[in-house]
Design a protein around this motif. Structure first.
Motif, PDB file in Angstrom:
ATOM      1  N   ASP A 163     -27.038  28.402   7.362  1.00  0.00           N
ATOM      2  CA  ASP A 163     -28.375  28.403   7.482  1.00  0.00           C
ATOM      3  C   ASP A 163     -28.337  29.522   6.156  1.00  0.00           C
ATOM      4  O   ASP A 163     -28.816  30.472   5.900  1.00  0.00           O
ATOM      5  CB  ASP A 163     -29.396  28.478   8.540  1.00  0.00           C
ATOM      6  N   VAL A 189     -34.662  20.291  15.119  1.00  0.00           N
ATOM      7  CA  VAL A 189     -33.731  19.576  15.169  1.00  0.00           C
ATOM      8  C   VAL A 189     -34.145  18.082  15.394  1.00  0.00           C
ATOM      9  O   VAL A 189     -33.144  17.730  16.629  1.00  0.00           O
ATOM     10  CB  VAL A 189     -32.222  19.956  15.278  1.00  0.00           C
ATOM     11  N   HIS A 228     -21.901  27.302  11.165  1.00  0.00           N
ATOM     12  CA  HIS A 228     -21.378  25.650  13.243  1.00  0.00           C
ATOM     13  C   HIS A 228     -21.654  24.749  12.203  1.00  0.00           C
ATOM     14  O   HIS A 228     -22.811  25.104  10.946  1.00  0.00           O
ATOM     15  CB  HIS A 228     -22.853  26.525  13.646  1.00  0.00           C
ATOM     16  N   LEU A 265     -33.448  19.180  19.848  1.00  0.00           N
ATOM     17  CA  LEU A 265     -33.129  20.994  19.625  1.00  0.00           C
ATOM     18  C   LEU A 265     -34.255  21.209  18.979  1.00  0.00           C
ATOM     19  O   LEU A 265     -35.135  20.877  17.919  1.00  0.00           O
ATOM     20  CB  LEU A 265     -31.566  21.324  18.829  1.00  0.00           C
ATOM     21  N   ALA A 302     -29.960  18.445   7.974  1.00  0.00           N
ATOM     22  CA  ALA A 302     -30.232  18.904   9.761  1.00  0.00           C
ATOM     23  C   ALA A 302     -30.476  17.834  10.811  1.00  0.00           C
ATOM     24  O   ALA A 302     -29.979  17.538  11.369  1.00  0.00           O
ATOM     25  CB  ALA A 302     -30.187  20.204   9.632  1.00  0.00           C
ATOM     26  N   LEU A 322     -22.806  17.545  10.399  1.00  0.00           N
ATOM     27  CA  LEU A 322     -23.382  18.376   9.933  1.00  0.00           C
ATOM     28  C   LEU A 322     -21.948  19.700   9.649  1.00  0.00           C
ATOM     29  O   LEU A 322     -21.600  19.878  10.307  1.00  0.00           O
ATOM     30  CB  LEU A 322     -24.147  19.711  10.732  1.00  0.00           C
ATOM     31  N   ARG A 338     -31.605  12.825  20.751  1.00  0.00           N
ATOM     32  CA  ARG A 338     -31.507  14.270  20.453  1.00  0.00           C
ATOM     33  C   ARG A 338     -32.423  15.249  20.361  1.00  0.00           C
ATOM     34  O   ARG A 338     -32.714  14.632  18.840  1.00  0.00           O
ATOM     35  CB  ARG A 338     -30.581  14.734  19.710  1.00  0.00           C
ATOM     36  N   ARG A 378     -22.229  19.971  13.302  1.00  0.00           N
ATOM     37  CA  ARG A 378     -22.347  19.799  14.588  1.00  0.00           C
ATOM     38  C   ARG A 378     -21.796  18.183  14.127  1.00  0.00           C
ATOM     39  O   ARG A 378     -21.922  18.012  12.720  1.00  0.00           O
ATOM     40  CB  ARG A 378     -24.009  19.004  14.559  1.00  0.00           C
ATOM     41  N   TRP A 435     -38.598  24.887  14.442  1.00  0.00           N
ATOM     42  CA  TRP A 435     -38.438  23.736  14.245  1.00  0.00           C
ATOM     43  C   TRP A 435     -37.515  22.463  14.680  1.00  0.00           C
ATOM     44  O   TRP A 435     -37.159  23.488  16.046  1.00  0.00           O
ATOM     45  CB  TRP A 435     -37.467  24.350  12.209  1.00  0.00           C
ATOM     46  N   HIS A 490     -21.447  25.005   8.129  1.00  0.00           N
ATOM     47  CA  HIS A 490     -22.635  25.674   7.209  1.00  0.00           C
ATOM     48  C   HIS A 490     -22.522  27.593   7.733  1.00  0.00           C
ATOM     49  O   HIS A 490     -23.041  27.483   8.680  1.00  0.00           O
ATOM     50  CB  HIS A 490     -23.801  25.265   6.954  1.00  0.00           C
ATOM     51  N   LEU A 532     -31.021  28.086  18.736  1.00  0.00           N
ATOM     52  CA  LEU A 532     -30.522  26.799  18.733  1.00  0.00           C
ATOM     53  C   LEU A 532     -31.362  26.084  19.863  1.00  0.00           C
ATOM     54  O   LEU A 532     -29.940  26.638  20.526  1.00  0.00           O
ATOM     55  CB  LEU A 532     -29.731  25.958  18.037  1.00  0.00           C
ATOM     56  N   GLN A 550     -29.832  33.051  14.233  1.00  0.00           N
ATOM     57  CA  GLN A 550     -30.443  31.729  13.992  1.00  0.00           C
ATOM     58  C   GLN A 550     -30.020  31.701  15.891  1.00  0.00           C
ATOM     59  O   GLN A 550     -29.425  31.942  16.514  1.00  0.00           O
ATOM     60  CB  GLN A 550     -29.396  31.590  13.866  1.00  0.00           C
TER      61      GLN A 550
END
Ligand code: OGA
Ligand code: NM2
Ligand code: ZN
Ligand code: ZN
Length: 440
Positions: free
Chosen positions: A257, A236, A400, A415, A246, A252, A413, A402, A234, A255, A270, A268
């Motif tokens: 996920d 980001v 994590h 990801l 997200a 963010l 940006r 952001r 996916w 949290h 990223l 996860q």
């Protein structure tokens, strides 16, 4: 007939399965950049090595009808008990066991739980049990020794199988790091990546190509990725009509996920392909460490967060349309009271709050105390991903976050993320260990 406590011949044979070398290979430990990689791995002795180091020489075998078990006396002076019913249950003969699948054929319906051995014979390489119907089960002493029922043996075996030893960390963490390319192409580096992912919970891979498709390669390295409603991988980015917070340029908060799933993804990835010029910093916290701090500092908040179920929700369209509802304790404990999973994303915590009204205030105040502890500077690591970085982390353990970023036209940006399960990830770790350091 059966003589109780029958004693059999002394056996001086020493069983060794070829000792394996320790982690001394050229790539066993590498220090790319100034960061310290793989603290999690250095003390780790491969499970197979430990097993190989057992010298399972049997001195004597006794069979006790009363206790319905045999006692194996090892040459080191220790002894192990094995119940008759377990021995029969685990007969390794081709009638009871399918060697090609390493799986039991004998069904429980054919197991006589009150069975006794008619005879137990110790030869120089095995222990043979002759059952009343003349069926013969043969056992390798090494195989028996690793299955000893003593608590210490069982505990060690479980640690080796599941790598449950974790290393707590706070802001002092030197982020373990490795070369993306080496993780893909070098088995020792891949093994150490996964060991550190398990032990520290967080590894940064460096210098991945800055185009899509890299997290898919990590999935392939493990076996396969986990598909969710957000797709196999996916993107980001700051999206119009974002179906998830997200996918905005906003902050963010810390949290894990996907608690909207009852079985959130364990691992996860990223991958940063493009970083924002301003903002977009990452924050990481060891959730197990903070939960254990909360247990000490605020036992009542800990009790609430480990017992009360909260609802999570996620509805929308992405891979296809979805309408998820789940319930979690924010802090999951195992039967021994050890913290084993954190489930918390404030964005998807449902406004449906399934608790008596007088519990609402104590609940939210417990949650706030937990989150405040996470955000204490000594518990949090803050850094900014660079293009080519891939964060790989334990999504059952690490929270994590952001920081918001400024999104400017033409410079967004970007990801790419993906999930894997812990089962498949641990499977790859064990297979690599087996291939590198020998048999189990
Ligand atoms: C997410 C997330 C972090 C980031 O997409 O769930 O946590 O740095 N992203 O954008
Ligand atoms: N994304 C990044 O729990 C969550 O909704 C986390 C998931 C959208 C796949 C975000
Ligand atoms: Zn059999
Ligand atoms: Zn996230």
């Amino acid at each position: 007939m059966w003589r109780s406590a029958a004693k059999y011949l002394l056996n001086n044979r020493i069983y060794r399965n070829g000792m394996q070398k320790l982690l001394t290979g050229q790539n066993a430990l590498c220090y790319p950049l100034q960061e310290v990689p793989f603290q999690g791995c250095r003390q780790h002795t491969p499970a197979a090595l430990k097993i190989n180091m057992l010298i399972s020489a049997v001195q004597q075998v006794e069979a006790f009808d009363k206790q319905r078990c045999i006692t194996v006396h090892w040459e080191d002076g220790s002894h192990s008990l094995y119940p008759y019913v377990w021995l029969r249950d685990n007969c390794q003969c081709p009638q009871c066991f399918l060697p090609s699948a390493k799986a039991r054929k004998l069904p429980i319906k054919d197991l006589d739980v009150n069975i006794s051995a008619e005879k137990v014979i110790l030869t120089d390489s095995k222990i043979s049990v002759i059952w009343p119907d003349q069926h013969i089960s043969e056992f390798d002493p090494n195989w028996l020794k690793t299955r000893c029922f003593a608590q210490s043996t069982r505990e060690q075996k479980q640690k080796d199988l599941f790598l449950t030893d974790r290393q707590n960390w706070g802001s002092e963490l030197q982020i373990p790091s490795a070369s993306f390319e080496e993780v893909l192409n070098n088995d020792e580096v891949a093994y150490q990546w996964l060991c550190a992912l398990r032990k520290i919970g967080f590894v940064r891979l460096k210098h991945a190509p800055t185009e899509k498709g890299q997290v898919a390669k990590l999935g392939k390295r493990i076996g396969y990725l986990r598909l969710t409603f957000y797709g196999l991988t996916w993107q980001v980015e700051d999206k119009i009509d974002a179906n998830n917070v997200a996918y905005t340029s906003g902050d963010l908060s810390l949290h894990t996920d996907y608690p909207a799933l009852h079985h959130p993804p364990g691992v996860q990835f990223l991958h940063c392909m493009k970083q924002a010029e301003v903002g977009g910093e990452s924050e990481m916290v060891d959730g197990f460490h903070v939960a254990n701090l909360l247990r000490q500092l605020n036992p009542e908040a800990f009790r609430i967060l480990t017992s009360v179920l909260v609802d999570f929700t996620d509805t929308g369209v992405d891979y296809c349309n979805f309408s998820l509802q789940s319930k979690h304790r924010i802090i999951d404990l195992d039967h021994n009271g050890r913290v084993v999973q954190i489930n918390f994303n404030n964005a998807t915590r449902d406004s449906v709050f399934d608790m008596p009204v007088e519990q609402v205030h104590p609940y939210l105040s417990a949650l706030k105390d937990f989150v405040d502890l996470m955000y204490k500077p000594e518990n949090m690591v803050t850094f900014k991903m660079e293009a080519g970085d891939i964060l790989t982390f334990d999504n059952w353990r690490i929270l994590h976050g952001r920081r918001s970023y400024s999104s400017t036209n033409g410079y967004t940006r970007h990801l790419e993320g993906a999930y894997a399960n812990w089962d498949e990830t641990m499977s790859r770790l064990r297979c690599l260990e087996q291939a590198l350091y020998g048999n189990k």
